[in-house]
Write an enzyme that holds these catalytic residues in place. Sequence first.
Site, mmCIF file in Angstrom:
data_model
loop_
_atom_site.group_PDB
_atom_site.id
_atom_site.type_symbol
_atom_site.label_atom_id
_atom_site.label_comp_id
_atom_site.label_asym_id
_atom_site.label_seq_id
_atom_site.Cartn_x
_atom_site.Cartn_y
_atom_site.Cartn_z
ATOM 1 C CB SER A 20 -14.767 0.191 -11.233
ATOM 2 O OG SER A 20 -14.658 1.322 -10.400
ATOM 3 C CB SER A 45 -5.345 0.466 -7.387
ATOM 4 O OG SER A 45 -6.486 -0.265 -7.030
ATOM 5 C CG ASP A 53 -5.027 -0.819 -3.792
ATOM 6 O OD1 ASP A 53 -5.756 -1.555 -4.496
ATOM 7 O OD2 ASP A 53 -5.250 0.402 -3.659
#
Length: 622
Positions: free
Chosen positions: A436, A175, A334
């Site tokens: 987040s 990620s 990603d």
Amino acid sequence: MAENAEGDLNSNLLHALYRTGDPQLDTAIGQWLRWDKNPKTKEQIENLLRNGMNKELRDRLCSRMTFGTAGLRSAMGAGFCYINDLTVIQSTQGMYKYLEKCFSDLKQRGLVVGYDTRGQVTSSCSSQRLAKLTTAVLLAKGVPVYLFSRYVPTPFVPYAVQELKAVAGVMITASHNPKQDNGYKVYWETGAQITSPHDKEILKCIEECVEPWSGSWNDNLVDTSPLKRDPLEDICKRYMEDLKKICFYRELNSKTTLKFVHTSFHGVGHDYVQLAFQAFGFKPPIPVPEQKDPDPDFSTVKCPNPEEGESVLELSLRLAERENARIVLATDPDADRLAVAELQENGHWKVFTGNELAALFGWWMFDCWKKNKSTNANVKNVYMLATTVSSKILKAIALEEGFHFEETLPGFKWIGSRIKNLLENGKEVLFAFEESIGFLCGTSVLDKDGVSAAVVVAEMASYLEAMNVTLNEQLIKVYETYGYHMSKTSYFLCYDPPTIKNIFERLRNFDSPKEYPKFCGAFTILHVRDVTTGYDSSQPNKKSVLPVSKNSQMITFTFQNGCVATLRTSGTEPKIKYYAEMCAPPDQSDITLLEEELKKLIEALIENFLEPSKNGLIWRSV
């Protein structure tokens, strides 16, 4: 083949010459040198052995990776605790073993495998190569594999698992982590990330079959086996079609004068966000040329995490100013998370926090539901979800509007599993998020999705623009209607696990053994919830409603002044994170007062509970 045999012979001689005297370490070195067929990682271990670097050898070879909030995640490099060819083969063998127990139709349904654009030359390790090895292990066992022929956004894997009715999916990605990291993310047949007990059972199976099977290194199978299929075109088409379910103003989108800049942070997002804009009737967003194409070095940003705000969005903000675009959309490498910035009247950019964006998404998704609902639709059937460390703004909207709000443990795997459960019981889930910058609009995918979130923000912005309202002005309206929710999230870096453990143990035995703190500086604590131990002082039986999560540290404090603060460890990085939020009723609108109170409380939290100077914690660099 002769070359390989010669290499093995040299390795064995080397190991015989350089015994460490530590039986456990010598066994691990022997295993690595026998099993690893990647010349670069094998050489890394041989060099450490030659140079007598026993401590580093022990660190690399005497511990294994475990499943965190996002599967296996670690640095790329040689060793059983790192991501590399051998550990990915071992993980896939364990997966196969476990899936074989769980699914009698494994060899009919198969698995989905996807990958991002990460890579490390020094280890000859890339996401694409690891995806090929994952596929090879399964093909060698006669399992069909849907391997994407090029890099895809992470949400495409869980989406494909559901669409193709596969038993599981694997995404090779780390990620938004630093460039040296990679990971192995596992999805179950539901399309949600695996949760307990699957993670523990897979780890057990990995430990039972650590030696590579005879066909496991045979990545030629990926090009020759009839069991390998490429789902890229089909899945991309289906995904973009499904996206239209959450498009409500296509005609307005096609006419908007708003311009958008999109950065894909050197990752996978560019092509897919362009297609999503097309599906919604928009002109394509303006890409940031320097960040449009994959680059495993992430060479234009100090870290590839759009959550870091203005400092990493520099190129996109400057391009937006030149292009006269008011909104910047940033997908992480990603493309499962989204950051948004908007140019304000005063010429400054506002980078929205995850919690602020969630307030806008919550308002928008419910507003669209209300305006488009069928006559027999019942608001009591509608749900929104958030992780427990995220803003409570959805709870406030739900209380006012009459739908349901639920909390889960941190990590989208918990949200995905809960949504699946709600859908199976006939419920409708409009939106879910984690602070987040992870958002999920609709339920086509059961994981966070930056591609769909980007185009939904674009539609929301063009709808508001038609009424001469900015995103930030609408955010203020949401807060005025449902109550201000001022939050602050940040972190400290700590590379010493015992220190982290001591910080949390001190809070569990604060003034005396087994006693949590009653004050934090001048602030009175009403309730304490410790998800690690399963304690919650606000419950009649003192037990946490959220499931116990022993593998990570997380304690939440509810204060008398209405503030809720959580301290927790990260499941993917060496961080202690803190989250604090003031939740005010709609009639309390003195923002300065609320902000001041929150600031003082956070200072007290850091000074009294985290003690950064005493514990050698590294402050987040802004």
